[in-house]
Design an enzyme around this catalytic site. Structure first.
Site, short mmCIF file in Angstrom:
data_model
loop_
_atom_site.label_atom_id
_atom_site.label_comp_id
_atom_site.label_asym_id
_atom_site.label_seq_id
_atom_site.Cartn_x
_atom_site.Cartn_y
_atom_site.Cartn_z
N HIS A 163 0.84 -1.22 0.00
CA HIS A 163 0.00 0.00 0.00
C HIS A 163 0.88 1.27 0.00
O HIS A 163 0.43 2.31 0.47
CB HIS A 163 -0.96 0.04 1.19
N SER A 284 14.44 21.74 -16.23
CA SER A 284 13.26 22.55 -16.53
C SER A 284 13.72 23.87 -17.11
O SER A 284 14.75 24.41 -16.70
CB SER A 284 12.47 22.77 -15.24
N LYS A 290 15.42 21.86 -11.04
CA LYS A 290 14.79 20.60 -11.45
C LYS A 290 15.73 19.65 -12.18
O LYS A 290 16.52 20.05 -13.00
CB LYS A 290 13.59 20.88 -12.37
N GLU A 297 9.68 8.36 -17.04
CA GLU A 297 8.35 8.94 -17.29
C GLU A 297 7.87 8.62 -18.70
O GLU A 297 6.71 8.26 -18.91
CB GLU A 297 8.40 10.46 -17.12
#
Ligand code: ARG
Length: 464
Positions: A163, A284, A290, A297
Protein backbone atom coordinates in the site's frame (compact mmCIF):
# COMPACT_ATOMS: atom_id res chain seq x y z
CA UNK A 1 6.89 7.89 -53.81
CA UNK A 2 6.30 8.25 -57.54
CA UNK A 3 3.03 9.68 -58.86
CA UNK A 4 2.09 7.24 -61.57
CA UNK A 5 -1.34 7.39 -63.17
CA UNK A 6 -3.93 5.29 -61.38
CA UNK A 7 -3.73 1.62 -62.21
CA UNK A 8 -1.05 1.90 -64.85
CA UNK A 9 0.75 -0.73 -62.85
CA UNK A 10 -1.96 -2.64 -61.05
CA UNK A 11 -1.31 -6.34 -61.50
CA UNK A 12 -4.95 -7.30 -61.21
CA UNK A 13 -6.49 -4.92 -63.80
CA UNK A 14 -7.77 -7.56 -66.25
CA UNK A 15 -11.43 -7.53 -65.24
CA UNK A 16 -11.64 -3.81 -64.56
CA UNK A 17 -13.13 -1.38 -67.06
CA UNK A 18 -12.21 1.86 -65.34
CA UNK A 19 -9.25 3.03 -63.35
CA UNK A 20 -9.37 3.08 -59.57
CA UNK A 21 -10.28 6.44 -58.13
CA UNK A 22 -7.05 8.23 -57.28
CA UNK A 23 -8.06 8.72 -53.69
CA UNK A 24 -9.19 5.11 -53.34
CA UNK A 25 -5.89 3.98 -54.75
CA UNK A 26 -4.01 5.92 -52.12
CA UNK A 27 -6.49 4.91 -49.42
CA UNK A 28 -6.22 1.19 -50.14
CA UNK A 29 -2.46 1.10 -50.64
CA UNK A 30 -0.17 -0.23 -47.93
CA UNK A 31 3.23 0.18 -49.57
CA UNK A 32 3.81 3.36 -47.56
CA UNK A 33 4.33 1.15 -44.52
CA UNK A 34 4.56 -2.49 -45.57
CA UNK A 35 7.75 -1.83 -47.55
CA UNK A 36 9.32 -2.44 -44.17
CA UNK A 37 8.83 -6.16 -44.83
CA UNK A 38 10.60 -6.08 -48.21
CA UNK A 39 13.47 -8.28 -47.04
CA UNK A 40 11.06 -10.93 -45.79
CA UNK A 41 8.95 -10.68 -48.94
CA UNK A 42 11.98 -11.34 -51.12
CA UNK A 43 13.12 -14.19 -48.93
CA UNK A 44 9.70 -15.80 -49.16
CA UNK A 45 9.56 -15.33 -52.94
CA UNK A 46 12.97 -16.87 -53.44
CA UNK A 47 11.98 -19.91 -51.40
CA UNK A 48 8.69 -20.19 -53.30
CA UNK A 49 10.48 -20.03 -56.67
CA UNK A 50 13.01 -22.66 -55.61
CA UNK A 51 10.19 -24.91 -54.54
CA UNK A 52 8.41 -24.44 -57.90
CA UNK A 53 11.69 -25.39 -59.57
CA UNK A 54 12.15 -28.57 -57.54
CA UNK A 55 8.54 -29.52 -58.27
CA UNK A 56 9.00 -28.99 -62.00
CA UNK A 57 6.53 -26.11 -62.25
CA UNK A 58 9.33 -23.75 -63.28
CA UNK A 59 12.47 -24.65 -65.20
CA UNK A 60 15.88 -24.35 -63.56
CA UNK A 61 16.64 -21.44 -65.85
CA UNK A 62 13.45 -19.62 -64.89
CA UNK A 63 14.17 -20.13 -61.19
CA UNK A 64 17.64 -18.78 -61.75
CA UNK A 65 16.42 -15.66 -63.52
CA UNK A 66 13.85 -15.01 -60.81
CA UNK A 67 16.45 -15.51 -58.12
CA UNK A 68 18.94 -13.14 -59.74
CA UNK A 69 16.21 -10.56 -60.30
CA UNK A 70 15.08 -10.72 -56.69
CA UNK A 71 18.64 -10.36 -55.46
CA UNK A 72 19.07 -7.27 -57.61
CA UNK A 73 15.82 -5.82 -56.24
CA UNK A 74 17.02 -6.45 -52.72
CA UNK A 75 20.23 -4.57 -53.50
CA UNK A 76 18.24 -1.68 -54.97
CA UNK A 77 16.10 -1.48 -51.86
CA UNK A 78 19.11 -1.60 -49.57
CA UNK A 79 20.79 1.14 -51.56
CA UNK A 80 17.64 3.27 -51.32
CA UNK A 81 17.31 3.24 -55.10
CA UNK A 82 14.07 1.32 -55.37
CA UNK A 83 11.14 3.39 -56.59
CA UNK A 84 8.14 2.50 -54.48
CA UNK A 85 4.87 3.15 -56.24
CA UNK A 86 1.42 3.72 -54.73
CA UNK A 87 -0.11 2.47 -57.97
CA UNK A 88 1.51 -0.88 -57.26
CA UNK A 89 -0.36 -0.89 -53.96
CA UNK A 90 1.76 -2.93 -51.61
CA UNK A 91 5.23 -4.31 -51.03
CA UNK A 92 4.34 -7.59 -52.73
CA UNK A 93 3.16 -6.08 -56.02
CA UNK A 94 5.90 -3.47 -56.06
CA UNK A 95 8.51 -6.18 -55.94
CA UNK A 96 6.78 -8.50 -58.35
CA UNK A 97 6.22 -5.73 -60.89
CA UNK A 98 9.82 -4.63 -60.61
CA UNK A 99 10.90 -8.22 -61.19
CA UNK A 100 9.00 -8.24 -64.46
CA UNK A 101 10.52 -4.87 -65.40
CA UNK A 102 13.91 -6.48 -64.87
CA UNK A 103 13.60 -10.00 -66.28
CA UNK A 104 10.56 -9.78 -68.53
CA UNK A 105 7.79 -12.38 -68.77
CA UNK A 106 9.52 -14.94 -66.54
CA UNK A 107 8.87 -12.52 -63.67
CA UNK A 108 5.14 -13.02 -64.22
CA UNK A 109 5.52 -16.70 -63.33
CA UNK A 110 6.62 -16.06 -59.77
CA UNK A 111 3.06 -15.77 -58.51
CA UNK A 112 2.18 -19.29 -59.73
CA UNK A 113 0.55 -21.29 -56.94
CA UNK A 114 0.42 -18.50 -54.41
CA UNK A 115 -1.57 -15.42 -53.46
CA UNK A 116 -0.78 -12.23 -51.66
CA UNK A 117 -2.90 -13.66 -48.86
CA UNK A 118 -0.49 -16.45 -47.99
CA UNK A 119 2.42 -14.22 -48.98
CA UNK A 120 1.58 -11.47 -46.50
CA UNK A 121 0.82 -13.98 -43.75
CA UNK A 122 4.28 -15.44 -44.33
CA UNK A 123 6.02 -12.07 -44.46
CA UNK A 124 4.56 -10.86 -41.17
CA UNK A 125 5.52 -14.08 -39.43
CA UNK A 126 9.08 -13.90 -40.74
CA UNK A 127 9.35 -10.25 -39.79
CA UNK A 128 7.87 -10.62 -36.33
CA UNK A 129 9.91 -13.72 -35.59
CA UNK A 130 13.16 -11.83 -36.07
CA UNK A 131 11.93 -8.72 -34.25
CA UNK A 132 11.11 -10.90 -31.26
CA UNK A 133 14.70 -12.12 -31.29
CA UNK A 134 15.80 -8.50 -30.92
CA UNK A 135 13.27 -7.84 -28.15
CA UNK A 136 14.38 -10.94 -26.27
CA UNK A 137 17.97 -9.77 -26.59
CA UNK A 138 17.11 -6.42 -25.00
CA UNK A 139 15.15 -8.08 -22.20
CA UNK A 140 18.19 -10.18 -21.40
CA UNK A 141 20.47 -7.16 -21.49
CA UNK A 142 18.19 -5.41 -19.02
CA UNK A 143 18.03 -8.52 -16.84
CA UNK A 144 21.79 -8.76 -16.83
CA UNK A 145 22.09 -5.12 -15.69
CA UNK A 146 19.56 -5.76 -12.94
CA UNK A 147 21.59 -8.74 -11.71
CA UNK A 148 24.77 -6.69 -11.56
CA UNK A 149 23.06 -4.01 -9.50
CA UNK A 150 21.32 -6.58 -7.28
CA UNK A 151 24.57 -8.34 -6.54
CA UNK A 152 26.30 -5.08 -5.68
CA UNK A 153 23.50 -4.14 -3.29
CA UNK A 154 22.55 -7.52 -1.87
CA UNK A 155 23.00 -6.14 1.69
CA UNK A 156 21.56 -2.69 1.21
CA UNK A 157 18.47 -2.24 3.37
CA UNK A 158 15.42 -0.30 2.30
CA UNK A 159 11.78 -0.26 3.35
CA UNK A 160 9.62 -2.85 1.64
CA UNK A 161 6.16 -1.47 0.96
CA UNK A 162 2.61 -2.67 0.79
CA UNK A 163 0.00 0.00 0.00
CA UNK A 164 3.08 2.24 -0.39
CA UNK A 165 3.26 2.20 3.43
CA UNK A 166 6.40 0.93 5.13
CA UNK A 167 5.86 -2.79 5.69
CA UNK A 168 9.07 -4.71 6.45
CA UNK A 169 12.74 -4.15 5.75
CA UNK A 170 13.95 -5.69 2.50
CA UNK A 171 17.22 -5.56 0.67
CA UNK A 172 17.56 -3.40 -2.43
CA UNK A 173 19.00 -6.43 -4.21
CA UNK A 174 15.88 -8.38 -3.38
CA UNK A 175 13.64 -5.66 -4.75
CA UNK A 176 15.63 -5.60 -7.98
CA UNK A 177 15.33 -9.36 -8.28
CA UNK A 178 11.55 -8.94 -8.28
CA UNK A 179 11.98 -6.88 -11.45
CA UNK A 180 14.20 -9.61 -12.84
CA UNK A 181 11.46 -12.19 -12.30
CA UNK A 182 8.84 -10.05 -14.05
CA UNK A 183 11.12 -9.76 -17.05
CA UNK A 184 11.88 -13.46 -16.97
CA UNK A 185 8.21 -14.26 -17.49
CA UNK A 186 8.02 -11.61 -20.21
CA UNK A 187 10.89 -13.29 -22.00
CA UNK A 188 9.14 -16.65 -21.77
CA UNK A 189 5.93 -15.17 -23.15
CA UNK A 190 7.77 -13.85 -26.20
CA UNK A 191 9.56 -17.13 -26.62
CA UNK A 192 6.30 -18.99 -26.44
CA UNK A 193 4.54 -16.66 -28.89
CA UNK A 194 7.49 -17.07 -31.24
CA UNK A 195 7.31 -20.84 -31.22
CA UNK A 196 3.56 -20.82 -31.92
CA UNK A 197 3.93 -18.39 -34.83
CA UNK A 198 6.70 -20.43 -36.41
CA UNK A 199 4.46 -22.22 -38.93
CA UNK A 200 4.55 -21.45 -42.63
CA UNK A 201 1.30 -20.34 -44.35
CA UNK A 202 2.88 -20.36 -47.81
CA UNK A 203 0.95 -22.64 -50.17
CA UNK A 204 -2.45 -21.81 -48.71
CA UNK A 205 -2.66 -19.44 -51.67
CA UNK A 206 -5.79 -17.28 -51.65
CA UNK A 207 -7.66 -19.51 -49.19
CA UNK A 208 -8.22 -23.02 -50.53
CA UNK A 209 -4.76 -24.14 -51.59
CA UNK A 210 -3.56 -24.45 -55.16
CA UNK A 211 -3.91 -26.80 -58.12
CA UNK A 212 -0.13 -26.93 -58.63
CA UNK A 213 1.95 -29.79 -57.20
CA UNK A 214 3.58 -27.68 -54.48
CA UNK A 215 5.71 -28.93 -51.59
CA UNK A 216 4.77 -26.90 -48.54
CA UNK A 217 7.23 -28.73 -46.32
CA UNK A 218 10.05 -27.63 -48.60
CA UNK A 219 9.21 -23.90 -48.35
CA UNK A 220 8.61 -24.19 -44.60
CA UNK A 221 12.06 -25.71 -44.16
CA UNK A 222 13.74 -23.20 -46.46
CA UNK A 223 12.34 -20.33 -44.43
CA UNK A 224 13.25 -21.80 -41.06
CA UNK A 225 9.70 -22.60 -40.00
CA UNK A 226 9.05 -25.66 -37.84
CA UNK A 227 6.30 -26.88 -40.18
CA UNK A 228 3.66 -25.68 -42.63
CA UNK A 229 0.34 -24.49 -41.16
CA UNK A 230 -2.28 -27.23 -41.28
CA UNK A 231 -5.37 -25.54 -42.72
CA UNK A 232 -5.34 -23.23 -45.71
CA UNK A 233 -8.33 -21.13 -44.61
CA UNK A 234 -6.82 -20.64 -41.18
CA UNK A 235 -3.40 -19.92 -42.68
CA UNK A 236 -4.51 -16.76 -44.46
CA UNK A 237 -6.90 -15.50 -41.80
CA UNK A 238 -5.04 -16.24 -38.57
CA UNK A 239 -3.66 -13.19 -36.86
CA UNK A 240 -3.60 -14.71 -33.35
CA UNK A 241 0.15 -14.74 -33.52
CA UNK A 242 0.07 -10.95 -33.84
CA UNK A 243 -2.48 -10.58 -31.04
CA UNK A 244 -0.37 -12.84 -28.91
CA UNK A 245 2.73 -10.82 -29.60
CA UNK A 246 0.90 -7.59 -28.75
CA UNK A 247 -0.39 -9.16 -25.53
CA UNK A 248 3.13 -10.13 -24.51
CA UNK A 249 4.34 -6.64 -25.48
CA UNK A 250 1.55 -5.03 -23.45
CA UNK A 251 2.39 -7.04 -20.33
CA UNK A 252 6.07 -6.15 -20.70
CA UNK A 253 5.14 -2.49 -21.15
CA UNK A 254 3.01 -2.58 -18.03
CA UNK A 255 5.90 -4.16 -16.13
CA UNK A 256 8.13 -1.35 -17.34
CA UNK A 257 5.60 1.19 -16.05
CA UNK A 258 5.77 -0.36 -12.59
CA UNK A 259 9.54 -0.11 -12.57
CA UNK A 260 9.34 3.43 -13.98
CA UNK A 261 6.91 4.52 -11.31
CA UNK A 262 9.19 3.22 -8.57
CA UNK A 263 12.20 4.96 -10.06
CA UNK A 264 10.25 8.21 -10.31
CA UNK A 265 9.12 7.97 -6.67
CA UNK A 266 12.57 6.94 -5.44
CA UNK A 267 14.25 9.80 -7.31
CA UNK A 268 11.92 12.42 -5.78
CA UNK A 269 13.38 14.78 -3.18
CA UNK A 270 10.92 13.39 -0.61
CA UNK A 271 12.20 9.82 -0.97
CA UNK A 272 15.70 10.49 -2.24
CA UNK A 273 16.40 6.73 -2.40
CA UNK A 274 18.26 6.87 -5.69
CA UNK A 275 20.12 9.15 -7.98
CA UNK A 276 19.54 8.75 -11.71
CA UNK A 277 22.61 9.80 -13.67
CA UNK A 278 22.18 13.17 -15.40
CA UNK A 279 22.37 11.62 -18.84
CA UNK A 280 18.96 10.01 -18.30
CA UNK A 281 17.32 13.18 -17.03
CA UNK A 282 16.52 16.66 -18.28
CA UNK A 283 16.06 20.03 -16.61
CA UNK A 284 13.26 22.55 -16.53
CA UNK A 285 13.32 25.67 -18.68
CA UNK A 286 12.00 27.74 -15.78
CA UNK A 287 12.93 26.00 -12.50
CA UNK A 288 16.71 25.87 -12.20
CA UNK A 289 16.67 23.25 -9.43
CA UNK A 290 14.79 20.60 -11.45
CA UNK A 291 16.23 17.31 -12.60
CA UNK A 292 13.39 15.36 -14.15
CA UNK A 293 13.38 11.56 -14.56
CA UNK A 294 12.33 11.78 -18.21
CA UNK A 295 13.33 8.31 -19.29
CA UNK A 296 11.17 6.44 -16.78
CA UNK A 297 8.35 8.94 -17.29
CA UNK A 298 8.39 8.45 -21.06
CA UNK A 299 8.55 4.69 -20.72
CA UNK A 300 5.56 4.88 -18.39
CA UNK A 301 3.71 7.01 -20.93
CA UNK A 302 4.58 4.91 -23.96
CA UNK A 303 2.76 1.92 -22.49
CA UNK A 304 -0.44 3.66 -23.66
CA UNK A 305 0.55 3.21 -27.27
CA UNK A 306 1.44 -0.44 -26.87
CA UNK A 307 -1.73 -1.37 -25.02
CA UNK A 308 -3.69 0.76 -27.52
CA UNK A 309 -2.21 -1.25 -30.39
CA UNK A 310 -3.30 -4.47 -28.71
CA UNK A 311 -6.83 -3.08 -28.51
CA UNK A 312 -6.66 -2.04 -32.19
CA UNK A 313 -5.73 -5.50 -33.31
CA UNK A 314 -8.30 -7.23 -31.13
CA UNK A 315 -10.99 -4.97 -32.56
CA UNK A 316 -9.62 -5.46 -36.06
CA UNK A 317 -10.07 -9.20 -35.80
CA UNK A 318 -13.38 -9.18 -33.97
CA UNK A 319 -16.16 -10.85 -35.98
CA UNK A 320 -14.13 -11.15 -39.18
CA UNK A 321 -15.52 -14.03 -41.22
CA UNK A 322 -12.98 -16.44 -42.72
CA UNK A 323 -10.78 -16.22 -44.64
CA UNK A 324 -8.73 -13.14 -45.67
CA UNK A 325 -10.35 -9.69 -45.51
CA UNK A 326 -8.80 -6.40 -46.49
CA UNK A 327 -9.26 -5.33 -42.87
CA UNK A 328 -6.14 -7.34 -42.16
CA UNK A 329 -4.00 -4.80 -43.92
CA UNK A 330 -4.52 -2.71 -40.78
CA UNK A 331 -2.53 -5.22 -38.72
CA UNK A 332 0.87 -3.88 -39.72
CA UNK A 333 1.14 -0.38 -38.33
CA UNK A 334 0.20 -1.42 -34.78
CA UNK A 335 2.77 -4.20 -34.98
CA UNK A 336 5.51 -1.97 -36.37
CA UNK A 337 4.93 0.78 -33.84
CA UNK A 338 4.77 -1.69 -30.98
CA UNK A 339 8.12 -3.17 -31.93
CA UNK A 340 9.71 0.28 -32.25
CA UNK A 341 8.19 1.55 -29.02
CA UNK A 342 9.03 -1.49 -26.96
CA UNK A 343 12.56 -1.71 -28.31
CA UNK A 344 13.12 1.94 -27.40
CA UNK A 345 11.79 1.41 -23.88
CA UNK A 346 13.84 -1.72 -23.30
CA UNK A 347 17.00 -0.21 -24.72
CA UNK A 348 16.80 2.90 -22.57
CA UNK A 349 16.04 0.83 -19.48
CA UNK A 350 18.90 -1.54 -20.19
CA UNK A 351 21.25 1.46 -20.42
CA UNK A 352 19.84 3.24 -17.39
CA UNK A 353 19.25 0.57 -14.77
CA UNK A 354 22.88 -0.44 -14.15
CA UNK A 355 23.71 3.25 -13.71
CA UNK A 356 21.24 3.79 -10.83
CA UNK A 357 23.01 4.98 -7.68
CA UNK A 358 21.18 4.10 -4.47
CA UNK A 359 21.38 6.39 -1.47
CA UNK A 360 22.01 3.97 1.43
CA UNK A 361 21.56 6.56 4.20
CA UNK A 362 18.18 7.76 2.98
CA UNK A 363 16.96 4.20 2.54
CA UNK A 364 18.10 3.26 6.03
CA UNK A 365 16.60 6.32 7.62
CA UNK A 366 13.27 5.63 5.94
CA UNK A 367 13.33 2.00 7.08
CA UNK A 368 13.99 3.05 10.67
CA UNK A 369 11.01 5.38 10.63
CA UNK A 370 8.03 3.22 9.77
CA UNK A 371 8.02 0.47 12.48
CA UNK A 372 9.30 -1.86 9.81
CA UNK A 373 10.38 -4.47 12.40
CA UNK A 374 6.98 -4.73 14.11
CA UNK A 375 6.36 -8.14 12.52
CA UNK A 376 9.79 -9.27 13.76
CA UNK A 377 8.75 -8.41 17.33
CA UNK A 378 5.50 -10.34 16.92
CA UNK A 379 7.42 -13.36 15.54
CA UNK A 380 9.81 -13.05 18.53
CA UNK A 381 6.89 -13.24 20.95
CA UNK A 382 5.54 -16.29 19.11
CA UNK A 383 8.89 -17.99 19.65
CA UNK A 384 8.50 -17.10 23.36
CA UNK A 385 5.21 -18.98 23.45
CA UNK A 386 2.55 -16.38 22.63
CA UNK A 387 -0.02 -17.28 19.90
CA UNK A 388 0.55 -15.07 16.84
CA UNK A 389 -2.80 -13.23 17.09
CA UNK A 390 -2.01 -12.21 20.70
CA UNK A 391 1.52 -11.23 19.74
CA UNK A 392 0.05 -9.04 16.98
CA UNK A 393 -2.06 -7.29 19.65
CA UNK A 394 0.87 -6.70 22.01
CA UNK A 395 3.04 -5.25 19.25
CA UNK A 396 0.12 -3.13 18.05
CA UNK A 397 -0.02 -1.52 21.49
CA UNK A 398 3.76 -0.94 21.46
CA UNK A 399 3.56 0.67 18.00
CA UNK A 400 0.70 2.87 19.25
CA UNK A 401 2.92 4.07 22.11
CA UNK A 402 5.78 4.62 19.69
CA UNK A 403 3.61 6.74 17.39
CA UNK A 404 2.44 8.79 20.40
CA UNK A 405 6.02 9.39 21.60
CA UNK A 406 7.70 9.69 18.18
CA UNK A 407 9.96 6.68 18.80
CA UNK A 408 10.69 3.49 16.89
CA UNK A 409 10.48 0.10 18.62
CA UNK A 410 14.27 -0.25 18.76
CA UNK A 411 14.43 3.04 20.63
CA UNK A 412 12.43 1.74 23.60
CA UNK A 413 14.37 0.55 26.64
CA UNK A 414 14.13 -3.11 27.65
CA UNK A 415 12.02 -2.17 30.67
CA UNK A 416 9.64 -0.17 28.49
CA UNK A 417 9.22 -3.10 26.12
CA UNK A 418 8.71 -5.52 29.01
CA UNK A 419 5.77 -3.39 30.13
CA UNK A 420 3.97 -4.63 26.98
CA UNK A 421 4.85 -8.26 27.63
CA UNK A 422 6.97 -9.74 30.39
CA UNK A 423 8.38 -12.43 28.06
CA UNK A 424 10.50 -9.85 26.29
CA UNK A 425 14.22 -10.17 27.13
CA UNK A 426 17.46 -8.46 26.15
CA UNK A 427 17.82 -10.62 22.99
CA UNK A 428 14.82 -8.74 21.55
CA UNK A 429 17.18 -6.10 20.20
CA UNK A 430 18.71 -8.66 17.84
CA UNK A 431 15.41 -8.97 16.00
CA UNK A 432 14.59 -5.28 16.16
CA UNK A 433 17.65 -4.28 14.14
CA UNK A 434 17.22 -3.95 10.39
CA UNK A 435 20.05 -6.39 9.69
CA UNK A 436 18.52 -8.92 12.09
CA UNK A 437 15.21 -8.55 10.32
CA UNK A 438 16.45 -9.17 6.77
CA UNK A 439 18.94 -11.86 7.77
CA UNK A 440 16.17 -13.79 9.51
CA UNK A 441 14.26 -14.22 6.23
CA UNK A 442 16.81 -16.69 5.03
CA UNK A 443 14.82 -19.15 2.95
CA UNK A 444 14.34 -19.73 -0.77
CA UNK A 445 12.84 -16.55 -2.22
CA UNK A 446 13.37 -14.54 1.00
CA UNK A 447 15.00 -11.14 1.31
CA UNK A 448 18.17 -12.18 3.25
CA UNK A 449 21.39 -11.03 1.54
CA UNK A 450 22.46 -14.71 1.36
CA UNK A 451 19.40 -15.56 -0.64
CA UNK A 452 19.81 -12.55 -2.91
CA UNK A 453 23.36 -13.60 -3.77
CA UNK A 454 22.24 -17.14 -4.38
CA UNK A 455 19.40 -16.03 -6.67
CA UNK A 456 21.76 -13.74 -8.58
CA UNK A 457 24.17 -16.62 -9.16
CA UNK A 458 21.40 -18.95 -10.30
CA UNK A 459 19.92 -16.30 -12.59
CA UNK A 460 23.35 -15.59 -14.09
CA UNK A 461 23.77 -19.26 -14.88
CA UNK A 462 20.34 -19.33 -16.55
CA UNK A 463 21.03 -16.19 -18.59
CA UNK A 464 24.25 -17.81 -19.79
N1 ARG B 1 -1.52 -5.48 -48.67
C1 ARG B 1 -2.30 -6.59 -48.29
C2 ARG B 1 -2.30 -6.74 -46.76
O1 ARG B 1 -1.54 -6.13 -46.16
C3 ARG B 1 -1.75 -7.82 -48.90
C4 ARG B 1 -2.79 -8.89 -49.13
C5 ARG B 1 -3.77 -8.39 -50.10
N2 ARG B 1 -4.63 -9.41 -50.54
C6 ARG B 1 -5.75 -9.10 -51.21
N3 ARG B 1 -6.45 -10.07 -51.61
N4 ARG B 1 -6.11 -7.86 -51.42
O2 ARG B 1 -3.07 -7.45 -46.21
Amino acid sequence: MSTQKPNNDALWGGRFSEATDAFVQEFTASVQFDQRMAGEDIRGSRAHARMLGVQGVLTADEVNQIDEGLKQIEAEIQAGEFEWSIAREDVHMNIEARLTDLIGDVGKKLHTGRSRNDQVATDIRLWLRSQIDAIKGQIQRLQSGILTLADEHADLIMPGFTHLQTAQPVTFGHHLLAWYEMLDRDYQRFDDAQSRMNRCPLGAAALAGTTFPIDRHFTARELGFDAPTRNSLDSVSDRDFAMEFLSAASITSIHLTRMSEELIIWASAQFNFIDLPDRFCTGSSIMPQKKNPDVPELVRGKSGRVVGHLMSLLMLMKSQPLAYNKDNQEDKEPLFDTVDTLMGCLMSFADMVPAIVPNADAMREATLKGFATATDLADYLVRKGLPFRDAHDVVGAAVGAGVANGRDLAEFSLAELQAFDARIEADVFDVLTLEGSVNARDHFGGTAPNQVRRQVAEARARLG
